[in-house]
Write an enzyme that holds these catalytic residues in place. Structure first.
Site, PDB file in Angstrom:
ATOM      1  N   HIS A  61       0.830  -1.212   0.000  1.00  0.00           N
ATOM      2  CA  HIS A  61       0.000   0.000   0.000  1.00  0.00           C
ATOM      3  C   HIS A  61       0.859   1.254   0.000  1.00  0.00           C
ATOM      4  CE1 HIS A  61      -3.747   2.154   0.516  1.00  0.00           C
ATOM      5  NE2 HIS A  61      -3.242   2.842   1.512  1.00  0.00           N
ATOM      6  N   GLN A  66       2.816  11.237  -1.894  1.00  0.00           N
ATOM      7  CA  GLN A  66       2.874  11.780  -0.533  1.00  0.00           C
ATOM      8  C   GLN A  66       4.300  11.798   0.027  1.00  0.00           C
ATOM      9  OE1 GLN A  66      -0.195   9.929   1.892  1.00  0.00           O
ATOM     10  NE2 GLN A  66      -1.783  10.409   0.407  1.00  0.00           N
ATOM     11  N   HIS A 212     -12.024   3.517  -3.323  1.00  0.00           N
ATOM     12  CA  HIS A 212     -11.196   4.189  -2.313  1.00  0.00           C
ATOM     13  C   HIS A 212     -11.566   3.818  -0.884  1.00  0.00           C
ATOM     14  CE1 HIS A 212     -10.127   7.491   0.466  1.00  0.00           C
ATOM     15  NE2 HIS A 212      -9.020   7.563  -0.253  1.00  0.00           N
ATOM     16  N   HIS A 273      -5.842  -1.139   6.386  1.00  0.00           N
ATOM     17  CA  HIS A 273      -6.010  -0.654   7.765  1.00  0.00           C
ATOM     18  C   HIS A 273      -6.922  -1.592   8.576  1.00  0.00           C
ATOM     19  CE1 HIS A 273      -3.804   2.804   6.500  1.00  0.00           C
ATOM     20  NE2 HIS A 273      -4.758   3.243   5.727  1.00  0.00           N
ATOM     21  N   ASP A 324       2.235   3.228   2.734  1.00  0.00           N
ATOM     22  CA  ASP A 324       1.103   4.145   2.736  1.00  0.00           C
ATOM     23  C   ASP A 324       1.480   5.599   2.435  1.00  0.00           C
ATOM     24  OD1 ASP A 324      -1.401   5.220   3.037  1.00  0.00           O
ATOM     25  OD2 ASP A 324      -1.721   4.568   5.096  1.00  0.00           O
TER      26      ASP A 324
HETATM   27 ZN    ZN Z   1      -3.817   4.773   2.074  1.00  0.00          ZN
END
Ligand code: ZN
Length: 456
Positions: A61, A66, A212, A273, A324
């Protein structure tokens, strides 16, 4: 012509095979895949000789872009600072990104993944459109940039284009900050076609997709999406208490409960998660053989909470790890933090290994190799037919000196900081030597230039 970066055979003094540690392992490679493995064999002339060989770790993931905002959201925000205020800052950063910057940032992130031991990434890719929300002339432009970053760095790519249509449960209209993310089902089908085309030149890319979250997709849309592609299905779920409460207010059910009641969740799925779950929800995940996608560094950074990993592990749940938000990219630390979260809350040691036949490091590593590969749609570990994704650990690293077998994994994960990983081959080709990606200087220079433009 023989390419010295792509040896035809490797010989390892010790190697972690699916059945356990083996000595004097000879591993042959053909067209990037493992074609033969045998143990108790002498090395032959021309073999790449390795003291310690372990399979590459899947990173199930990632939101690569980011990486460019890592460390920029650590300023005290008073009582109101949370995942949701972080998300506002993330949307502001995202608004400035153009395709060249996305490619440069993704290449930096993927290079760091390879240097830390991740050899395949599941890119949960949701930044699709131009800044005003219009699709690019090529609808899959941003997907092609992700593929280009994978090609440059050599990392294996499972691309998970994200379907995002709503701001909240019940089909609420998206807000303006989300306009670069939004599709309807027909537009998303076109995006998948474009993404398929973008992946065609990579040697072993996999295309999946990602609704999502239950905030962003309705039940009707989810049903329409599932037949569009046969690959892995990933979804963010139950990451935040506020999200769970909103789901209950909307439907009377918790997110994981709702998903299992309304979708055919099976081994094709990865629940990313799944932090806030009841015992019944946990049992549903285990029984379905879906993978729990755990991202301990990011979950700590965002203050999500802790997944009930010990109970899940004891029930035989499947899991993998992901970087992530890429606030810090470190394969060993993801595993370390997964264990430490349990030690800190349950107040004991070695909380996940089932019994004395597996050390903590071995349990964590094998579990994340197998679950990560399942979630990314590829064969796991060092077996014939799998991609030759190989890590060579350094037997002279101070934390590894004098170790063998499981103690090598324990010492790498819990005691080594960095530098224990010496070399990496991806799909049979060397991409990291002496701990450095072979194109590190060029990738970092391009990243720095792109980021100055975006942040300036
Ligand atoms: Zn994520």
């Amino acid at each position: 012509m023989i390419d010295p970066r792509s040896p035809a055979a490797f010989h390892a003094e010790q190697a972690l095979l699916p059945q356990g540690w083996a000595r004097d392992v000879r591993l042959q490679v053909s067209q990037g895949r493992i074609s033969a493995i045998s143990s108790g064999q002498p090395a032959q002339a021309g073999d790449e000789r390795l003291p310690i060989l372990v399979p590459g770790l899947p990173n199930l993931h990632s939101h690569a872009f980011q990486r460019g905002m890592a460390g920029l959201t650590e300023i005290g925000g008073g009582d109101g600072d949370s995942f949701w205020s972080w998300r506002e800052l993330m949307y502001r950063f995202l608004a400035h990104l153009h395709p060249e910057a996305v490619e440069a940032i993704a290449a930096q992130a993927y290079m760091e993944m390879l240097e830390s031991g991740f050899t395949r990434v599941g890119e949960f890719h949701y930044l699709h459109h131009q800044a005003d929300g219009q699709p690019y002339a090529e609808r899959a432009e941003m997907s092609a940039r992700i593929a280009a970053a994978a090609a440059q760095t050599g990392i294996g790519l499972t691309l998970l284009p994200v379907f995002y249509a709503h701001a909240d449960f019940g089909g609420a209209p998206p807000n303006p900050a989300q306009r670069r993310l939004i599709h309807d089902v027909d537009g998303f089908a076109q995006l998948l076609d474009g993404a398929r085309h973008a992946l065609a030149t990579l040697p072993d890319a996999v295309l999946g997709f990602a609704p999502h979250s239950l905030r962003a997709v309705t039940g009707e849309e989810l049903a329409a999406l599932l037949p569009l592609n046969a690959g892995p299905v990933h979804i963010h779920i139950a990451e935040q208490v506020r999200e769970v409460d909103a789901c209950v207010a909307w439907s009377g059910q918790r997110p994981v409960q709702w998903l299992y009641a309304h979708a055919p969740v099976d081994a094709r799925w990865c629940l990313v998660h799944a932090t806030h779950i009841t015992d019944d929800e946990r049992a549903s995940i285990v029984a379905s053989q879906a993978v729990a996608g755990l991202c301990p560094i990011t979950e700590a950074n965002l203050g999500d909470g802790l997944f009930p990993m010990q109970a899940f592990a004891r029930e035989g749940g499947r899991f993998g790890v992901g970087s992530d938000s890429n606030v810090l990219i470190d394969a060993a630390e993801e595993l370390r933090l997964l264990e430490y979260g349990q030690r800190l809350t349950l107040r004991g040691r070695n909380m996940l290994a089932p019994d004395a036949t597996r050390s903590s490091g071995r349990y964590l590593y094998e579990g994340a190799v197998n679950g990560g590969a399942q979630a990314l749609g590829v064969a796991a570990g060092l077996q014939v037919g799998a991609s030759a994704d190989l890590l060579a650990l350094d037997p002279l690293h101070p934390a590894l000196v004098g170790r063998s077998g499981d103690a090598l994994l324990d010492s790498w994960i819990f005691a080594a900081r960095n530098g224990a990983l010496r070399a990496v081959w991806r799909h049979g080709r060397q991409v990291v030597a002496d701990g450095r990606h072979l194109q590190r200087d060029a990738i970092t220079a391009r990243f720095a230039q792109a980021l100055r433009g975006v942040l300036g």
